[in-house]
Design a protein around this motif. Structure first.
Motif, PDB file in Angstrom:
ATOM      1  N   PHE A 260      34.177 -28.918  66.180  1.00  0.00           N
ATOM      2  CA  PHE A 260      33.381 -30.147  66.130  1.00  0.00           C
ATOM      3  C   PHE A 260      32.700 -30.374  64.777  1.00  0.00           C
ATOM      4  N   THR A 261      32.793 -29.462  63.865  1.00  0.00           N
ATOM      5  CA  THR A 261      32.196 -29.621  62.533  1.00  0.00           C
ATOM      6  C   THR A 261      33.110 -28.955  61.512  1.00  0.00           C
ATOM      7  N   GLY A 262      32.621 -28.902  60.274  1.00  0.00           N
ATOM      8  CA  GLY A 262      33.333 -28.163  59.241  1.00  0.00           C
ATOM      9  C   GLY A 262      33.975 -29.071  58.218  1.00  0.00           C
ATOM     10  N   GLN A 263      34.770 -28.453  57.380  1.00  0.00           N
ATOM     11  CA  GLN A 263      35.456 -29.169  56.308  1.00  0.00           C
ATOM     12  C   GLN A 263      36.563 -30.049  56.874  1.00  0.00           C
ATOM     13  N   THR A 264      36.738 -31.217  56.287  1.00  0.00           N
ATOM     14  CA  THR A 264      37.773 -32.145  56.743  1.00  0.00           C
ATOM     15  C   THR A 264      39.126 -31.702  56.181  1.00  0.00           C
ATOM     16  N   LEU A 265      40.021 -31.268  57.079  1.00  0.00           N
ATOM     17  CA  LEU A 265      41.352 -30.831  56.658  1.00  0.00           C
ATOM     18  C   LEU A 265      42.307 -32.011  56.478  1.00  0.00           C
ATOM     19  N   TYR A 266      42.122 -33.050  57.286  1.00  0.00           N
ATOM     20  CA  TYR A 266      43.019 -34.220  57.215  1.00  0.00           C
ATOM     21  C   TYR A 266      42.246 -35.449  57.666  1.00  0.00           C
ATOM     22  N   GLU A 267      42.473 -36.559  56.987  1.00  0.00           N
ATOM     23  CA  GLU A 267      41.886 -37.849  57.364  1.00  0.00           C
ATOM     24  C   GLU A 267      42.977 -38.898  57.360  1.00  0.00           C
ATOM     25  N   ASN A 268      43.053 -39.634  58.435  1.00  0.00           N
ATOM     26  CA  ASN A 268      44.120 -40.627  58.600  1.00  0.00           C
ATOM     27  C   ASN A 268      43.850 -41.839  57.700  1.00  0.00           C
ATOM     28  N   PRO A 269      44.716 -42.116  56.729  1.00  0.00           N
ATOM     29  CA  PRO A 269      44.472 -43.275  55.841  1.00  0.00           C
ATOM     30  C   PRO A 269      44.745 -44.609  56.521  1.00  0.00           C
ATOM     31  N   PHE A 270      45.474 -44.621  57.643  1.00  0.00           N
ATOM     32  CA  PHE A 270      45.818 -45.867  58.333  1.00  0.00           C
ATOM     33  C   PHE A 270      44.846 -46.207  59.456  1.00  0.00           C
ATOM     34  N   TYR A 271      43.808 -45.398  59.616  1.00  0.00           N
ATOM     35  CA  TYR A 271      42.883 -45.620  60.732  1.00  0.00           C
ATOM     36  C   TYR A 271      41.922 -46.760  60.414  1.00  0.00           C
ATOM     37  N   ILE A 272      41.772 -47.666  61.368  1.00  0.00           N
ATOM     38  CA  ILE A 272      40.794 -48.760  61.285  1.00  0.00           C
ATOM     39  C   ILE A 272      39.913 -48.670  62.522  1.00  0.00           C
TER      40      ILE A 272
END
Length: 319
Positions: A260-272
């Protein structure tokens, strides 16, 4: 005179007699009782067999936030009925420090993973999949929700049976899809020889990727036969799939390194986010209203510039 034979000492006789008594089975009211050494061997063998058989100790805690809508609550109960290795707990307040609370609940329930259904503004549903307590964890936006009661499909499989997990080939293309595949496998896969599970497979969980979304389907495996006819082994051509439900779509938002926390490993660039979509719709409606006002102003200017000439016969019938 002949020599006397040496007599054994009394202590040795007592020890040998005790050993013989221990070696003999004792008779009780319930039957013959095995000697203690054999009982120990049986217990050790049983422990060894348990260690060999039951290796997967996965337990999943399924929990939701307060003020959840009935539709999303029914979806959560459908998933609870599909996972015999899960535990359900009371609702949790969705605050900023919810991660510490959920990790503590998972530890108290002696679980290894968590499914957290978070409802916001009574409209949007977010699903957290987390491996506790060290992570990783994933946050999804849930779309296209259809529960079992709503669909009323004809499929019906046994409650508690183990599912076959099938994944599309797209899960092996990129690293974040591979990580999601492993998390889903550990959470949705029922452990072998679990006390609440049935020892056979009669349904399939299908996970496919379309437009960077994960689509979930649940199908029952059926083989047509008549009466008491025996089913041939390996007759996969005769097997058919009947959908059971539920249906939902997962839009991955972020993958975190911890629970539930921590470093962001992946972020979706297509997410709105749904808030941005609703704001765009409001602006679109506001644009329609502005167009109407401008049209009225243009009409007034046109009427002032192009006045009608007075009619000669306008007051003829008034006399």
């Amino acid at each position: 005179m002949g020599k006397k034979r040496k007599q054994p000492e009394k202590s040795e006789e007592i020890q040998t007699s005790k050993e013989e008594e221990n070696a003999r089975p004792k008779r009780t009211l319930l039957g013959w009782k095995a000697p203690p050494q054999e009982e120990k061997d049986k217990e050790n063998n049983a422990n060894d067999s348990e260690k060999r058989i039951f290796l997967n100790r996965e337990k999943i805690l399924v929990i939701c936030s307060r003020r959840i809508v009935y539709r999303y609550r029914h979806l959560m109960m459908d998933i609870v009925s599909l996972l015999p290795h899960c535990k359900k707990d009371n609702k949790v307040e969705s605050k900023e420090n919810k991660g510490a609370t959920l990790n503590e609940l998972v530890e108290l329930q002696n679980c290894t993973g968590c499914l957290f259904f978070e409802c916001r503004k009574r409209k949007d549903l977010y699903l957290w999949m987390a491996k506790c307590p060290n992570g990783p964890s994933v946050k999804f936006l849930v779309n296209a929700v259809h529960t079992m009661e709503e669909l009323k499909l004809t499929g019906n499989h046994l409650k508690g049976s183990r599912p076959i997990l099938t994944f599309a080939s797209d899960f092996d293309t990129q690293p974040h899809w591979q990580l999601l595949k492993e998390i889903i496998t550990q959470i949705f896969g029922t452990p072998k020889d679990h006390r609440k599970s049935k020892p056979f497979f009669d349904h399939v969980f299908v996970f496919s990727i379309v437009d960077n979304h994960i689509w979930f389907r649940n199908y029952q495996i059926t083989v047509p036969h008549h009466g008491t006819e025996k089913i041939e082994r390996g007759g996969f051509d005769k097997m058919t799939l009947i959908e059971v439900g539920p249906r939902f779509c997962l839009n991955p938002i972020k993958i975190f390194s911890n629970s539930f926390t921590g470093q962001t490993l992946y972020e979706n660039p297509f997410y709105i986010s749904p808030n941005q979509i609703r704001a765009a719709e409001k602006r679109k409606k506001a644009g329609k209203y502005a167009k109407k006002i401008k049209a009225k102003q243009r009409r007034k200017v046109h009427e002032l510039e192009n006045k009608l000439e007075p009619d000669e016969f306008a007051d003829m019938w008034n006399e």
